[in-house]
Write a protein that holds these residues in place. Structure first.
Motif, PDB file in Angstrom:
ATOM      1  N   ALA A 159       0.831  -1.208   0.000  1.00  0.00           N
ATOM      2  CA  ALA A 159       0.000   0.000   0.000  1.00  0.00           C
ATOM      3  C   ALA A 159       0.867   1.259   0.000  1.00  0.00           C
ATOM      4  O   ALA A 159       0.607   2.206  -0.757  1.00  0.00           O
ATOM      5  N   ARG A 160       1.907   1.272   0.828  1.00  0.00           N
ATOM      6  CA  ARG A 160       2.794   2.450   0.875  1.00  0.00           C
ATOM      7  C   ARG A 160       3.476   2.685  -0.470  1.00  0.00           C
ATOM      8  O   ARG A 160       3.601   3.819  -0.926  1.00  0.00           O
ATOM      9  N   ARG A 161       3.924   1.618  -1.103  1.00  0.00           N
ATOM     10  CA  ARG A 161       4.586   1.756  -2.403  1.00  0.00           C
ATOM     11  C   ARG A 161       3.609   2.261  -3.467  1.00  0.00           C
ATOM     12  O   ARG A 161       3.975   3.063  -4.316  1.00  0.00           O
ATOM     13  N   ALA A 162       2.356   1.811  -3.419  1.00  0.00           N
ATOM     14  CA  ALA A 162       1.363   2.281  -4.392  1.00  0.00           C
ATOM     15  C   ALA A 162       1.132   3.781  -4.236  1.00  0.00           C
ATOM     16  O   ALA A 162       0.949   4.491  -5.235  1.00  0.00           O
ATOM     17  N   LEU A 163       1.142   4.272  -2.995  1.00  0.00           N
ATOM     18  CA  LEU A 163       1.008   5.721  -2.773  1.00  0.00           C
ATOM     19  C   LEU A 163       2.073   6.473  -3.557  1.00  0.00           C
ATOM     20  O   LEU A 163       1.779   7.458  -4.242  1.00  0.00           O
ATOM     21  N   ASP A 164       3.312   6.011  -3.420  1.00  0.00           N
ATOM     22  CA  ASP A 164       4.430   6.684  -4.075  1.00  0.00           C
ATOM     23  C   ASP A 164       4.388   6.527  -5.589  1.00  0.00           C
ATOM     24  O   ASP A 164       4.557   7.503  -6.321  1.00  0.00           O
ATOM     25  N   LEU A 165       4.161   5.310  -6.047  1.00  0.00           N
ATOM     26  CA  LEU A 165       4.192   5.045  -7.494  1.00  0.00           C
ATOM     27  C   LEU A 165       3.138   5.825  -8.265  1.00  0.00           C
ATOM     28  O   LEU A 165       3.383   6.268  -9.389  1.00  0.00           O
ATOM     29  N   PHE A 166       1.974   5.974  -7.661  1.00  0.00           N
ATOM     30  CA  PHE A 166       0.869   6.626  -8.369  1.00  0.00           C
ATOM     31  C   PHE A 166       0.587   8.038  -7.869  1.00  0.00           C
ATOM     32  O   PHE A 166      -0.375   8.659  -8.312  1.00  0.00           O
ATOM     33  N   ASP A 167       1.416   8.528  -6.957  1.00  0.00           N
ATOM     34  CA  ASP A 167       1.239   9.872  -6.400  1.00  0.00           C
ATOM     35  C   ASP A 167      -0.210  10.071  -5.955  1.00  0.00           C
ATOM     36  O   ASP A 167      -0.880  11.029  -6.335  1.00  0.00           O
ATOM     37  N   ALA A 168      -0.686   9.117  -5.151  1.00  0.00           N
ATOM     38  CA  ALA A 168      -2.071   9.124  -4.686  1.00  0.00           C
ATOM     39  C   ALA A 168      -2.153   9.543  -3.225  1.00  0.00           C
ATOM     40  O   ALA A 168      -1.162   9.495  -2.493  1.00  0.00           O
ATOM     41  N   THR A 169      -3.330   9.938  -2.809  1.00  0.00           N
ATOM     42  CA  THR A 169      -3.583  10.285  -1.415  1.00  0.00           C
ATOM     43  C   THR A 169      -3.764   9.031  -0.572  1.00  0.00           C
ATOM     44  O   THR A 169      -3.341   8.966   0.573  1.00  0.00           O
ATOM     45  N   TRP A 170      -4.428   8.037  -1.150  1.00  0.00           N
ATOM     46  CA  TRP A 170      -4.746   6.780  -0.474  1.00  0.00           C
ATOM     47  C   TRP A 170      -4.372   5.614  -1.370  1.00  0.00           C
ATOM     48  O   TRP A 170      -4.385   5.738  -2.596  1.00  0.00           O
ATOM     49  N   ALA A 171      -4.065   4.485  -0.739  1.00  0.00           N
ATOM     50  CA  ALA A 171      -3.817   3.253  -1.487  1.00  0.00           C
ATOM     51  C   ALA A 171      -4.384   2.080  -0.713  1.00  0.00           C
ATOM     52  O   ALA A 171      -4.431   2.090   0.526  1.00  0.00           O
ATOM     53  N   VAL A 172      -4.793   1.076  -1.458  1.00  0.00           N
ATOM     54  CA  VAL A 172      -5.302  -0.158  -0.875  1.00  0.00           C
ATOM     55  C   VAL A 172      -4.534  -1.316  -1.505  1.00  0.00           C
ATOM     56  O   VAL A 172      -4.163  -1.254  -2.681  1.00  0.00           O
ATOM     57  N   SER A 173      -4.261  -2.349  -0.690  1.00  0.00           N
ATOM     58  CA  SER A 173      -3.511  -3.494  -1.190  1.00  0.00           C
ATOM     59  C   SER A 173      -4.183  -4.796  -0.780  1.00  0.00           C
ATOM     60  O   SER A 173      -4.980  -4.832   0.169  1.00  0.00           O
ATOM     61  N   ALA A 174      -3.815  -5.854  -1.502  1.00  0.00           N
ATOM     62  CA  ALA A 174      -4.319  -7.187  -1.176  1.00  0.00           C
ATOM     63  C   ALA A 174      -3.253  -8.212  -1.525  1.00  0.00           C
ATOM     64  O   ALA A 174      -2.700  -8.193  -2.630  1.00  0.00           O
ATOM     65  N   THR A 175      -2.956  -9.077  -0.565  1.00  0.00           N
ATOM     66  CA  THR A 175      -2.018 -10.173  -0.783  1.00  0.00           C
ATOM     67  C   THR A 175      -2.518 -11.376  -0.003  1.00  0.00           C
ATOM     68  O   THR A 175      -3.167 -11.223   1.032  1.00  0.00           O
ATOM     69  N   GLY A 176      -2.249 -12.563  -0.510  1.00  0.00           N
ATOM     70  CA  GLY A 176      -2.720 -13.745   0.201  1.00  0.00           C
ATOM     71  C   GLY A 176      -2.754 -14.970  -0.687  1.00  0.00           C
ATOM     72  O   GLY A 176      -2.123 -15.005  -1.739  1.00  0.00           O
ATOM     73  N   VAL A 177      -3.517 -15.950  -0.241  1.00  0.00           N
ATOM     74  CA  VAL A 177      -3.607 -17.233  -0.920  1.00  0.00           C
ATOM     75  C   VAL A 177      -5.068 -17.496  -1.286  1.00  0.00           C
ATOM     76  O   VAL A 177      -5.896 -17.705  -0.394  1.00  0.00           O
ATOM     77  N   ALA A 178      -5.370 -17.480  -2.566  1.00  0.00           N
ATOM     78  CA  ALA A 178      -6.751 -17.721  -3.005  1.00  0.00           C
ATOM     79  C   ALA A 178      -7.082 -19.211  -3.028  1.00  0.00           C
ATOM     80  O   ALA A 178      -8.244 -19.577  -2.935  1.00  0.00           O
ATOM     81  N   GLY A 179      -6.081 -20.051  -3.179  1.00  0.00           N
ATOM     82  CA  GLY A 179      -6.311 -21.489  -3.182  1.00  0.00           C
ATOM     83  C   GLY A 179      -6.224 -22.066  -4.574  1.00  0.00           C
ATOM     84  O   GLY A 179      -5.981 -21.356  -5.533  1.00  0.00           O
ATOM     85  N   PRO A 180      -6.397 -23.319  -4.708  1.00  0.00           N
ATOM     86  CA  PRO A 180      -6.867 -24.254  -3.688  1.00  0.00           C
ATOM     87  C   PRO A 180      -5.775 -24.713  -2.721  1.00  0.00           C
ATOM     88  O   PRO A 180      -6.061 -25.230  -1.651  1.00  0.00           O
ATOM     89  N   ASN A 181      -4.498 -24.508  -3.089  1.00  0.00           N
ATOM     90  CA  ASN A 181      -3.404 -24.941  -2.222  1.00  0.00           C
ATOM     91  C   ASN A 181      -2.873 -23.781  -1.406  1.00  0.00           C
ATOM     92  O   ASN A 181      -3.077 -22.615  -1.755  1.00  0.00           O
ATOM     93  N   GLY A 182      -2.156 -24.090  -0.342  1.00  0.00           N
ATOM     94  CA  GLY A 182      -1.516 -23.078   0.476  1.00  0.00           C
ATOM     95  C   GLY A 182      -0.252 -22.553  -0.190  1.00  0.00           C
ATOM     96  O   GLY A 182       0.153 -23.006  -1.259  1.00  0.00           O
ATOM     97  N   GLN A 183       0.355 -21.562   0.463  1.00  0.00           N
ATOM     98  CA  GLN A 183       1.608 -20.970  -0.017  1.00  0.00           C
ATOM     99  C   GLN A 183       2.426 -20.548   1.187  1.00  0.00           C
ATOM    100  O   GLN A 183       1.900 -19.930   2.123  1.00  0.00           O
ATOM    101  N   ASP A 184       3.701 -20.846   1.158  1.00  0.00           N
ATOM    102  CA  ASP A 184       4.620 -20.441   2.233  1.00  0.00           C
ATOM    103  C   ASP A 184       4.106 -20.853   3.609  1.00  0.00           C
ATOM    104  O   ASP A 184       4.218 -20.092   4.577  1.00  0.00           O
ATOM    105  N   GLY A 185       3.511 -22.027   3.695  1.00  0.00           N
ATOM    106  CA  GLY A 185       3.011 -22.512   4.977  1.00  0.00           C
ATOM    107  C   GLY A 185       1.697 -21.897   5.421  1.00  0.00           C
ATOM    108  O   GLY A 185       1.231 -22.151   6.530  1.00  0.00           O
ATOM    109  N   LYS A 186       1.092 -21.084   4.575  1.00  0.00           N
ATOM    110  CA  LYS A 186      -0.190 -20.442   4.896  1.00  0.00           C
ATOM    111  C   LYS A 186      -1.295 -21.165   4.129  1.00  0.00           C
ATOM    112  O   LYS A 186      -1.166 -21.406   2.932  1.00  0.00           O
ATOM    113  N   PRO A 187      -2.396 -21.489   4.802  1.00  0.00           N
ATOM    114  CA  PRO A 187      -3.477 -22.195   4.113  1.00  0.00           C
ATOM    115  C   PRO A 187      -4.243 -21.287   3.150  1.00  0.00           C
ATOM    116  O   PRO A 187      -4.232 -20.061   3.284  1.00  0.00           O
TER     117      PRO A 187
END
Length: 169
Positions: free
Chosen positions: A90-118
Motif C-alpha cells: 500500500a505504501r509503495r502504491a502511494l508513491d508510485l501513483f502519487d495518490a492520497t490513499w492506497a489499498v492493497s491485497a495479498t494472500g492465498v486464493a487457493g486451492p493450495n496453500g503458499q509459504d506454509g499459509k493455508p
C-alpha cells in the motif's frame, strides 16, 4: 422485470469513490491474489477516473520486489502472505501513483496453500494521510469466492480508514 442483482462490490466501490471525491482524495491499488479485481471493481463505477489514479498487479514475488518496490528483506523475513507485505504494498502504491490513499491485497486464493499459509489466508492493507491499517482474513470458499470477498474486505477497510481521518462535518 429482468431481476438484475445489485453487485455489492460495485455498491461499495461507489461509496469509496464518493468519499474520496468529496474529500478531494485520489486512490491507487497494489494487488496480488485479486489480480486487478479491486481496480476493476472501482473502475466499473461511472466517474471513477476522478479518483482512481491506477493500480499495479504484482502477482509474482519477484514482481513485488522488483517492480512494486517492496523491500526484499521484508519479504525474506515475513513472506509475501503477511501484514507487513500488505502494508509495504500500500505504501509503495502511494508513491508510485502519487495518490492520497492506497489499498492493497495479498494472500492465498487457493486451492493450495503458499509459504506454509493455508488457502484463504489474506491480508488487505490501506495507507493514507495519518493512517495505515492491515486486516488479516481467514476466508473460505472457492478461489473465485476468496478473491471476491477480498475485494469487499479491502474496500471496507478503505472506507473505515478514510472515514476515521476525515474531520467531523
Amino acid at each position: 422485470m429482468t431481476g438484475l442483482a445489485v453487485d455489492p462490490g460495485e455498491v461499495l466501490a461507489g461509496r469509496c469513490l464518493e468519499l474520496m471525491r468529496s474529500a478531494g482524495s485520489t486512490l491507487a491499488t497494489a494487488e496480488s491474489l485479486t489480480a486487478g479485481l479491486v481496480t476493476a471493481t472501482l473502475a466499473s463505477v461511472p466517474g471513477a477516473s476522478d479518483v482512481l489514479r491506477g493500480g499495479l498487479v504484482a502477482y509474482a514475488t519477484d514482481v513485488k520486489t522488483s517492480v512494486l518496490g517492496v523491500d526484499p528483506d521484508l519479504v525474506a523475513t515475513y513472506g509475501v502472505v503477511s501484514g507487513e507485505c500488505a502494508s509495504a504494498m500500500a505504501r509503495r502504491a502511494l508513491d508510485l501513483f502519487d495518490a492520497t490513499w492506497a489499498v492493497s491485497a495479498t494472500g492465498v486464493a487457493g486451492p493450495n496453500g503458499q509459504d506454509g499459509k493455508p488457502a484463504g489466508t489474506v491480508y488487505v492493507g490501506v495507507a493514507g494521510p495519518g493512517a495505515e491499517a492491515v486486516r488479516q482474513l481467514a476466508l473460505t470458499g472457492t478461489r473465485s469466492e476468496v478473491r471476491r470477498m477480498t475485494v469487499l474486505e479491502a474496500l471496507t477497510l478503505l472506507v473505515d480508514e478514510h472515514g476515521a481521518v476525515l474531520p467531523a462535518g
